[in-house]
Design an enzyme around this catalytic site. Structure first.
Site, short mmCIF file in Angstrom:
data_model
loop_
_atom_site.label_atom_id
_atom_site.label_comp_id
_atom_site.label_asym_id
_atom_site.label_seq_id
_atom_site.Cartn_x
_atom_site.Cartn_y
_atom_site.Cartn_z
N LYS A 95 -32.84 -48.49 75.72
CA LYS A 95 -31.76 -49.45 76.01
C LYS A 95 -30.61 -48.67 76.59
O LYS A 95 -30.23 -47.63 76.04
CB LYS A 95 -31.31 -50.13 74.73
CG LYS A 95 -32.28 -51.16 74.22
CD LYS A 95 -31.63 -51.99 73.14
CE LYS A 95 -32.48 -53.18 72.82
NZ LYS A 95 -31.81 -54.19 72.05
N ALA B 100 -28.59 -57.69 76.35
CA ALA B 100 -27.19 -58.12 76.29
C ALA B 100 -26.27 -57.06 76.89
O ALA B 100 -25.23 -57.38 77.46
CB ALA B 100 -26.82 -58.39 74.84
N PHE B 101 -26.61 -55.78 76.74
CA PHE B 101 -25.75 -54.72 77.26
C PHE B 101 -26.12 -54.34 78.68
O PHE B 101 -25.29 -54.27 79.55
CB PHE B 101 -25.88 -53.47 76.39
CG PHE B 101 -25.39 -53.68 75.00
CD1 PHE B 101 -24.04 -53.79 74.74
CD2 PHE B 101 -26.27 -53.77 73.95
CE1 PHE B 101 -23.58 -53.98 73.47
CE2 PHE B 101 -25.82 -53.96 72.67
CZ PHE B 101 -24.47 -54.07 72.43
N GLY B 102 -27.38 -54.02 78.87
CA GLY B 102 -27.81 -53.55 80.17
C GLY B 102 -29.31 -53.55 80.25
O GLY B 102 -29.98 -54.23 79.47
N GLU B 103 -29.83 -52.73 81.18
CA GLU B 103 -31.27 -52.71 81.38
C GLU B 103 -31.99 -52.03 80.22
O GLU B 103 -31.44 -51.16 79.55
CB GLU B 103 -31.59 -51.94 82.67
CG GLU B 103 -31.15 -52.64 83.92
CD GLU B 103 -31.65 -54.07 83.98
OE1 GLU B 103 -32.84 -54.31 83.71
OE2 GLU B 103 -30.83 -54.96 84.28
N VAL B 104 -33.23 -52.45 80.01
CA VAL B 104 -34.09 -51.79 79.04
C VAL B 104 -35.27 -51.21 79.83
O VAL B 104 -35.86 -51.91 80.65
CB VAL B 104 -34.59 -52.79 77.97
CG1 VAL B 104 -35.44 -52.09 76.95
CG2 VAL B 104 -33.42 -53.50 77.30
N ASP C 157 -30.66 -64.43 62.82
CA ASP C 157 -31.18 -64.97 64.08
C ASP C 157 -32.67 -64.66 64.24
O ASP C 157 -33.10 -64.16 65.28
CB ASP C 157 -30.37 -64.36 65.24
CG ASP C 157 -30.52 -65.14 66.52
OD1 ASP C 157 -30.98 -66.30 66.46
OD2 ASP C 157 -30.19 -64.61 67.59
N LEU D 275 -38.10 -52.72 81.84
CA LEU D 275 -38.84 -53.66 80.96
C LEU D 275 -38.17 -55.02 80.90
O LEU D 275 -38.82 -56.04 80.75
CB LEU D 275 -38.88 -53.10 79.54
CG LEU D 275 -39.84 -51.96 79.26
CD1 LEU D 275 -39.61 -51.43 77.86
CD2 LEU D 275 -41.27 -52.43 79.40
N GLY D 276 -36.88 -55.04 80.96
CA GLY D 276 -36.18 -56.32 80.84
C GLY D 276 -34.68 -56.08 80.82
O GLY D 276 -34.21 -54.94 80.87
#
Ligand code: ADP
EC number: 2.7.10.1
Length: 547
Positions: free
Chosen positions: A418, A394-398, A517, A390-391
C-alpha cells in the site's frame, strides 16, 4: 424502502448474567408513497436484575449472600415459600406501522434468576415470524412473571407488557419482590413483560410467554416478529441486539428492470444504475449490459493512433511549459499521476533510502518524522520491488511486489504494497501509520498480516501478506450463476468463507477490538482456487474512529 428493525434485548438474571437474550433483527422492503406517514416505536432493553434497589439484593448480586432471599407466600401455607425477585425484565419490541403494522422486531425474553441446573448451555430457541396480516397480535402468557405485550393485546395484569395501543409500557416487576426487597426488574418499553424470579416475556407482534409459576430457572420467551405480506422479506429474523432497539430506513432501488436484476443506488445522481457482470459494461441507456470489445476493430485502431498523436503533442507542450515555468517550484495545481505512471516513478526513482523533500507538501507542514511505534518492522524501500498494480485504496495505489531482507527469510516474499501518494496531508500520514499499527497488532490465520512498513524515509509503504484472490465482494460477484451456467461455488465453499471470517471476528472480539465495518469488500482471499482462505483485510473504519 428498505426497513431494518431491531427489537431490544431482555434483562439478565441475578445469577444468570453471562448472556442476555438478544432482541430480534429483521429487514424487509416495502413500497411506500411520498408523504405517507410512518409511525415508529423503538423497543427498550428489559431491566437487569442486578444491582437491584436494596442492600439485600445487591448482596445477592455480588454473590455475598449465599441464599436467595425468600418470603412466605401470600397464602401463608406452612412450608410454602416464594422466591422473590432476581429475574430480568423482557425486552421491548420495535414496531413500524402506518397505522397497520408493517414490521415488528420482537424483544428478547428476560433471563431467570439462575440457569437451569440440568442444562449445560442455554439452547437458543429459533426466531419466530408471523407473516399473516389477519393473525391475532396476542400477548404472551404469564403468571409469576409478565408475558410480553402483543400488537393488539390487553394486559391482564400489571406485570404484563402493554400493547402499543395501551401505551407500550413494559410490565412491572414482581409485587412481592418489591414489597420484600425493593427488588423488581421491569420489562422494557415496547411491551416487555416484568420479571419475578422467572424472566419476563419479550414484546412482539405476539408477546413471548413467561413462566406461570415463579421458578428460579424459567427464562421468559422471546416475542414473535412480524412482516406484513405487502413487504418482501429481505433478511430473515436473527437474534442479535445486545441493548435497546433501533430502526434504519434506506431508499431501496428496485432493480427488477435490470438485465441481471442487480443495481446500485447512486445518491449523487438520485438514480439507480444497473450492475453488469465482468466482461460487460453498461450502455448509455443505463440499462443494457454490452460485451466489452475483445478484438481490435479498425475504428478502435484509428482512435488509438489519434490518441497516441494527441498524447505526444501534449507531452511536447508539457515540456515547453515546464521549461518556461522552471522558476516556479510550487506543487499547487499539479495533478496526481495515474497508477501506471506512479508505478514506474516509484520503481525507477522514488524507491531509494534518501528522503524525498516533496512528501506531504499539500498540508503545508514540514516533513513529519513520527517515531515508529513498537511492534512494526521498518523495511528499507531499497528491498522492495513493485511488480503490478492491484487496485486503488483510500490512500493511494496498492501494488503486488516482492520484499527481501526480512529477518529469518532469505527468499523474496510476495507482498501487497500500500502506498501513500507524494501529495498528502500530515493527517493522511497519521492515518496511514495508524492503519499499519492496527493490523500489526493482530496475529491470526484469518486476519491479513502486516509484514512491515517503510515510514522513516519516503516513499511511505505498508507491506501486507499478499492475498492473490482479491477482495471477497468481487470474487462472489464474479462467481454468481450466469444464464445457463451454475455458480462454480458450492454451499460448502460459501460456508467455509463465512467460517473463516467468523473466526477472524471471534479473534477480534476476544481481543476487545471493534472493527465496525465487516463487509465482503473488506475481506480478502489468499487465492481464488478451492484452497482459498478468507481474511479480514481492511480496518479503515476502525482506524478513523480510533483517530
Ligand atoms: P481501501 O483503502 O479503499 O479500503 P485498500 O487500500 O484496502 O482499499 O485496497 C484497495 C484494493 O487493493 C483492494 O480492493 C484489493 O484489490 C487490493 N488489496 C489490498 N490489500 C491487498 C492484499 N493484502 N493483497 C492483495 N490485494 C490487496
Amino acid at each position: 424502502m428498505g426497513i431494518s428493525a431491531y427489537g431490544a434485548a431482555g434483562g439478565k438474571g441475578a445469577r444468570n448474567h453471562l448472556s442476555r437474550a438478544h432482541g430480534i433483527f429483521l429487514s424487509a422492503v416495502f413500497f411506500l408513497s411520498r408523504g405517507e406517514p410512518l409511525y415508529i416505536l423503538v423497543g427498550q432493553q428489559g431491566q437487569d436484575a442486578c444491582p437491584g434497589g436494596s442492600p439485600e439484593s445487591q448482596l445477592v448480586c455480588l454473590g455475598e449472600s449465599g441464599e436467595h432471599a425468600t418470603t412466605d407466600g401470600p397464602e401463608r401455607v406452612p412450608g410454602w415459600r416464594r422466591w422473590t425477585g432476581g429475574g430480568g425484565g423482557g425486552g421491548g419490541a420495535t414496531y413500524i406501522f402506518r397505522p397497520e403494522p408493517l414490521l415488528v422486531a420482537a424483544g428478547g425474553g428476560g433471563r431467570s434468576y439462575q440457569r437451569r441446573p440440568d442444562r449445560g448451555r442455554t439452547q437458543a430457541a429459533p426466531e419466530r415470524l408471523e407473516t399473516r396480516a389477519a393473525a391475532p397480535g396476542s400477548g404472551g402468557r404469564g403468571g409469576a412473571a409478565g408475558g410480553g405485550g402483543g400488537w393488539t393485546s390487553r394486559a391482564p395484569s400489571p406485570q404484563a407488557g402493554r400493547s402499543p395501543r395501551e401505551g407500550a409500557e413494559g410490565g412491572e416487576g414482581c409485587a412481592e419482590a418489591w414489597a420484600a426487597l425493593r427488588w423488581a426488574a421491569a420489562g422494557g418499553f415496547g411491551g416487555g413483560g416484568g420479571a419475578c424470579s422467572a424472566g419476563g416475556g419479550g414484546g412482539g407482534y405476539r408477546g413471548g410467554d413467561a413462566s406461570e409459576s415463579d421458578l428460579l430457572w424459567a427464562d421468559g420467551e422471546d416475542g414473535i416478529s412480524f412482516v406484513h405480506p405487502s413487504g418482501e422479506l429481505y433478511l430473515q429474523p436473527l437474534a442479535v441486539t445486545e441493548g435497546h432497539g433501533e430502526v434504519e430506513i434506506r431508499k431501496h432501488p428496485n432493480c427488477s428492470y435490470c438485465p441481471f436484476k442487480d443495481c446500485q443506488w447512486r445518491a449523487e445522481l438520485w438514480t439507480a444504475e444497473c450492475t453488469c457482470p465482468e466482461g460487460m459494461e453498461l450502455a448509455v441507456d443505463n440499462i443494457t449490459c454490452m460485451d466489452l470489445p475483445t478484438t481490435t476493430s479498425p475504428l478502435i485502431l484509428m482512435g488509438a493512433v489519434v490518441a497516441a498523436l494527441t498524447l505526444s503533442l501534449l507531452v511536447m507542450c508539457g515540456v515547453l511549459i515546464l521549461v518556461n515555468q522552471k522558476k516556479c517550484q510550487s506543487l499547487w495545481g499539479t495533478r496526481l499521476p495515474g497508477p501506471e505512471l506512479e508505478l514506474s516513478k516509484l520503481r525507477t526513482s522514488a524507491i531509494r533510502t534518501a528522503p524525498n523533500p516533496y512528501y506531504c507538501q499539500v498540508g503545508l507542514s514540514p516533513v513529519q518524522s513520527w517515531p515508529l511505534p513498537p511492534g512494526l518492522t521498518e523495511v528499507s524501500p531499497a528491498n522492495v520491488t513493485l511488480l503490478r498494480a492491484l487496485g486503488h485504496g483510500a490512500f493511494g495505489e496498492v501494488y503486488e511486489g516482492l520484499v527481501t531482507g526480512l529477518p529469518g527469510d532469505s527468499n523474496p516474499l510476495p507482498v501487497a504494497i500500500k502506498t501513500l501518494p507524494e501529495l498528502c496531508s500530515s493527517q493522511d500520514e497519521l492515518d496511514f501509520l495508524m492503519e499499519a499499527l492496527i493490523i500489526s497488532k493482530f496475529s491470526h490465520q484469518n486476519i491479513v498480516r502486516c509484514v512491515g512498513l517503510s515510514f522513516r524515509t519516503g516513499p511511505r509503504l505498508i507491506l501486507l501478506e499478499l492475498m492473490s484472490g482479491g477482495d471477497m465482494k468481487s470474487f462472489l460477484r464474479h462467481s454468481r450463476p450466469q444464464p445457463g451456467q451454475l455458480s462454480p461455488l458450492t454451499m460448502q465453499d460459501l460456508l467455509q468463507l463465512a467460517q473463516d471470517i467468523a473466526q477472524g471476528c471471534h479473534y477480534l472480539e476476544e481481543n476487545h477490538f471493534i472493527h465496525r465495518d465487516i463487509a465482503a469488500r473488506n475481506c480478502l482471499l489468499s487465492c481464488s482456487g478451492a484452497s482459498r482462505v478468507a481474511k479480514i483485510g481492511d480496518f479503515g473504519m476502525a482506524r478513523d474512529i480510533y483517530q
